[in-house]
Design a protein around this motif. Structure first.
Motif, mmCIF file in Angstrom:
data_model
loop_
_atom_site.group_PDB
_atom_site.id
_atom_site.type_symbol
_atom_site.label_atom_id
_atom_site.label_comp_id
_atom_site.label_asym_id
_atom_site.label_seq_id
_atom_site.Cartn_x
_atom_site.Cartn_y
_atom_site.Cartn_z
ATOM 1 N N ALA A 183 -17.052 -18.742 7.321
ATOM 2 C CA ALA A 183 -16.212 -18.856 6.290
ATOM 3 C C ALA A 183 -14.678 -18.131 6.396
ATOM 4 O O ALA A 183 -13.551 -18.701 6.351
ATOM 5 N N ILE A 184 -14.890 -16.892 6.857
ATOM 6 C CA ILE A 184 -13.975 -15.784 6.878
ATOM 7 C C ILE A 184 -14.147 -15.317 8.292
ATOM 8 O O ILE A 184 -15.152 -14.972 8.642
ATOM 9 N N VAL A 185 -12.979 -15.115 8.921
ATOM 10 C CA VAL A 185 -12.925 -14.229 10.311
ATOM 11 C C VAL A 185 -11.849 -13.222 9.993
ATOM 12 O O VAL A 185 -10.683 -13.894 9.735
ATOM 13 N N ALA A 186 -11.945 -11.873 10.237
ATOM 14 C CA ALA A 186 -11.034 -10.900 10.186
ATOM 15 C C ALA A 186 -10.775 -10.261 11.270
ATOM 16 O O ALA A 186 -11.747 -10.250 12.243
ATOM 17 N N GLY A 187 -9.639 -9.775 11.340
ATOM 18 C CA GLY A 187 -9.367 -9.060 12.751
ATOM 19 C C GLY A 187 -9.583 -7.528 12.412
ATOM 20 O O GLY A 187 -9.804 -6.916 11.349
ATOM 21 N N GLN A 188 -9.743 -6.458 13.454
ATOM 22 C CA GLN A 188 -9.778 -5.077 13.243
ATOM 23 C C GLN A 188 -8.475 -4.401 12.995
ATOM 24 O O GLN A 188 -7.462 -4.744 13.680
ATOM 25 N N LEU A 189 -8.291 -3.572 12.077
ATOM 26 C CA LEU A 189 -7.130 -2.921 11.556
ATOM 27 C C LEU A 189 -6.859 -1.511 12.040
ATOM 28 O O LEU A 189 -7.760 -1.103 12.652
ATOM 29 N N TYR A 190 -5.650 -1.463 12.585
ATOM 30 C CA TYR A 190 -5.218 -0.165 13.259
ATOM 31 C C TYR A 190 -3.846 0.291 12.569
ATOM 32 O O TYR A 190 -3.193 -0.578 12.202
ATOM 33 N N GLY A 191 -3.759 1.685 12.426
ATOM 34 C CA GLY A 191 -2.448 2.099 11.636
ATOM 35 C C GLY A 191 -1.664 2.095 12.659
ATOM 36 O O GLY A 191 -1.682 1.792 14.086
ATOM 37 N N PRO A 192 -0.177 2.367 12.237
ATOM 38 C CA PRO A 192 0.961 2.343 13.290
ATOM 39 C C PRO A 192 0.873 3.516 14.300
ATOM 40 O O PRO A 192 1.402 3.280 15.494
ATOM 41 N N ASP A 193 -0.198 4.472 14.175
ATOM 42 C CA ASP A 193 -0.341 5.255 15.316
ATOM 43 C C ASP A 193 -1.541 5.064 16.138
ATOM 44 O O ASP A 193 -1.831 5.913 16.990
ATOM 45 N N GLY A 194 -1.999 3.854 15.813
ATOM 46 C CA GLY A 194 -3.079 3.411 16.850
ATOM 47 C C GLY A 194 -4.538 3.949 16.257
ATOM 48 O O GLY A 194 -5.565 3.292 16.685
ATOM 49 N N ALA A 195 -4.623 4.551 14.989
ATOM 50 C CA ALA A 195 -5.936 5.263 14.657
ATOM 51 C C ALA A 195 -6.570 3.698 13.948
ATOM 52 O O ALA A 195 -5.812 2.945 13.205
ATOM 53 N N THR A 196 -7.843 4.009 14.092
ATOM 54 C CA THR A 196 -8.814 2.658 13.555
ATOM 55 C C THR A 196 -8.735 2.767 12.201
ATOM 56 O O THR A 196 -8.984 3.872 11.553
ATOM 57 N N GLN A 197 -8.581 1.801 11.468
ATOM 58 C CA GLN A 197 -8.549 1.612 9.842
ATOM 59 C C GLN A 197 -10.116 0.778 9.614
ATOM 60 O O GLN A 197 -10.406 -0.046 10.347
ATOM 61 N N ARG A 198 -10.558 1.107 8.500
ATOM 62 C CA ARG A 198 -11.764 0.402 7.912
ATOM 63 C C ARG A 198 -11.354 -0.973 7.884
ATOM 64 O O ARG A 198 -10.470 -1.200 7.156
ATOM 65 N N ALA A 199 -12.003 -1.925 8.254
ATOM 66 C CA ALA A 199 -11.670 -3.502 8.376
ATOM 67 C C ALA A 199 -12.849 -4.116 7.686
ATOM 68 O O ALA A 199 -12.571 -5.424 7.364
ATOM 69 N N HIS A 200 -13.847 -3.614 7.642
ATOM 70 C CA HIS A 200 -14.986 -4.322 6.782
ATOM 71 C C HIS A 200 -15.994 -3.281 6.229
ATOM 72 O O HIS A 200 -15.621 -2.021 6.166
ATOM 73 N N GLY A 201 -17.076 -4.099 5.385
ATOM 74 C CA GLY A 201 -17.773 -3.103 4.599
ATOM 75 C C GLY A 201 -19.011 -3.541 3.974
ATOM 76 O O GLY A 201 -19.354 -4.995 4.616
ATOM 77 N N VAL A 202 -19.526 -3.014 3.368
ATOM 78 C CA VAL A 202 -21.017 -3.606 2.738
ATOM 79 C C VAL A 202 -20.646 -3.959 1.379
ATOM 80 O O VAL A 202 -19.711 -3.350 0.730
ATOM 81 N N LEU A 203 -21.147 -5.263 0.564
ATOM 82 C CA LEU A 203 -20.924 -5.334 -0.535
ATOM 83 C C LEU A 203 -21.511 -4.226 -1.449
ATOM 84 O O LEU A 203 -22.554 -3.721 -1.314
ATOM 85 N N PRO A 204 -20.705 -4.075 -2.729
ATOM 86 C CA PRO A 204 -21.143 -3.028 -3.708
ATOM 87 C C PRO A 204 -22.377 -3.416 -4.145
ATOM 88 O O PRO A 204 -22.905 -4.375 -4.467
#
Length: 313
Positions: free
Chosen positions: A111-132
């Motif tokens: 249903a959903i496909v997301a991309g991997q997030l990066y900061g402007p400095d190239g550092a990896t950001q959290r892009a997924h998680g577990v449901l609360p």
């Protein structure tokens, strides 16, 4: 149409123009469309978009209609087989839409496909998680994020909605974004609802997205934190059984009050000289005041549209 790209925006024309400039290279003009939903910008954002990108469909709300409701406005008028919800502070790469399409074709229950997030400095950001879960929300332990394979899509429980592609057929079955969420948690509730309907949520690390995290709310920090609390309490009511939702609400409010009092005491001990403490007390105090006054809808992010048929209070 293949993709309908939806960008919700309020103020910050330069930020928006950067996002649209990156998006152009990913579009196939014959198969993709772009929708801008402007939530009452007070600058020249709309005029600049119309001058530079006349093909962009523009919905002008004249006021802040929230994220979920604004997305739903565009989704309801758009025609793409897939919808890409793109933050106005997110920059996609030229192959993004092609990769999203390939994933949807290869993953028929996605249903959903997301991309991997990066900061402007190239550092990896959290892009997924577990449901609360109730346990995690009570501070009794949160499972670690599973490690993702870097070279293929990975099924996950929930994703960060900065760049999130959605299959329209899944929306037709599970419903649009819940408009009761004004800002924050709407994508988390959507992931939970789609999964309950038998759909899957995926993240593809090969789809790289630069995300200027928090840029859209940096100037309205206190109001954004009120919206965060409002949405968290609403999420409890939407997802958990009533006894669990009540328990979590009491716990969250009690914890907020304790944090407010503790940091206020520290601020007094430092004679109010610690700027970081002053900011924390201001944020906590605003949230406590919002609760004490009965959670008025007008508090939070500025310029809100009134509810249909209601006055803003």
């Amino acid at each position: 149409m293949r993709f309908s790209v939806v960008v919700v925006h309020r103020d910050g024309a330069e930020l928006l123009m950067q996002a649209l400039a990156h998006l152009q290279a990913a579009l196939d003009p014959a198969r993709d469309e772009v929708w801008l939903v402007d939530n009452g910008s007070r600058d020249d954002s709309v005029a600049r978009v119309r001058a530079v990108y006349p093909h962009v469909h523009v919905i002008e709300n004249g006021c802040n209609n929230g994220f979920g409701r604004a997305c739903n406005q565009a989704i309801g008028q758009s025609t793409g087989e897939f919808v890409l919800l793109l933050n106005n502070d997110a920059h996609v790469q030229p192959d993004a839409l092609d990769r999203f399409e390939r994933d949807f074709r290869e993953l028929p229950r996605a249903a959903i496909v997301a991309g991997q997030l990066y900061g402007p400095d190239g550092a990896t950001q959290r892009a997924h998680g577990v449901l609360p879960t109730v346990r995690a929300e009570l501070g009794l332990g949160r499972p670690p994020l599973p490690k993702l394979a870097p070279d293929r899509p990975n099924e996950v429980e929930t994703v960060v909605g900065a760049c999130m592609a959605v299959r329209r057929a899944a929306i037709a079955q599970a419903g649009l974004l819940d408009e009761a969420f004004f800002f924050y948690f709407e994508e988390t509730e959507w992931c939970a609802r789609l999964r309950r309907c038998g759909w899957q949520v995926w993240l593809d690390p090969r789809i790289r997205v630069t995300h200027l995290k928090g840029a859209s709310t940096r100037t309205v920090r206190r109001g954004a934190q009120v919206e965060m609390l409002r949405s968290r309490l609403l999420f409890y009511r939407r997802v958990f059984a009533p006894p669990a939702a009540a328990l979590l609400t009491v716990w969250r409010v009690a914890r907020l009050i304790v944090n407010c009092l503790f940091n206020a005491a520290l601020l007094l001990l430092t004679a109010g000289l610690n700027r970081r403490l002053r900011n924390k007390v201001a944020i906590y105090g605003t949230q406590v005041a919002w609760l004490a006054l009965g959670c008025p809808r007008s508090w939070g992010l500025p310029g809100k549209c009134p509810e249909p048929g209601k006055r803003l209070s």
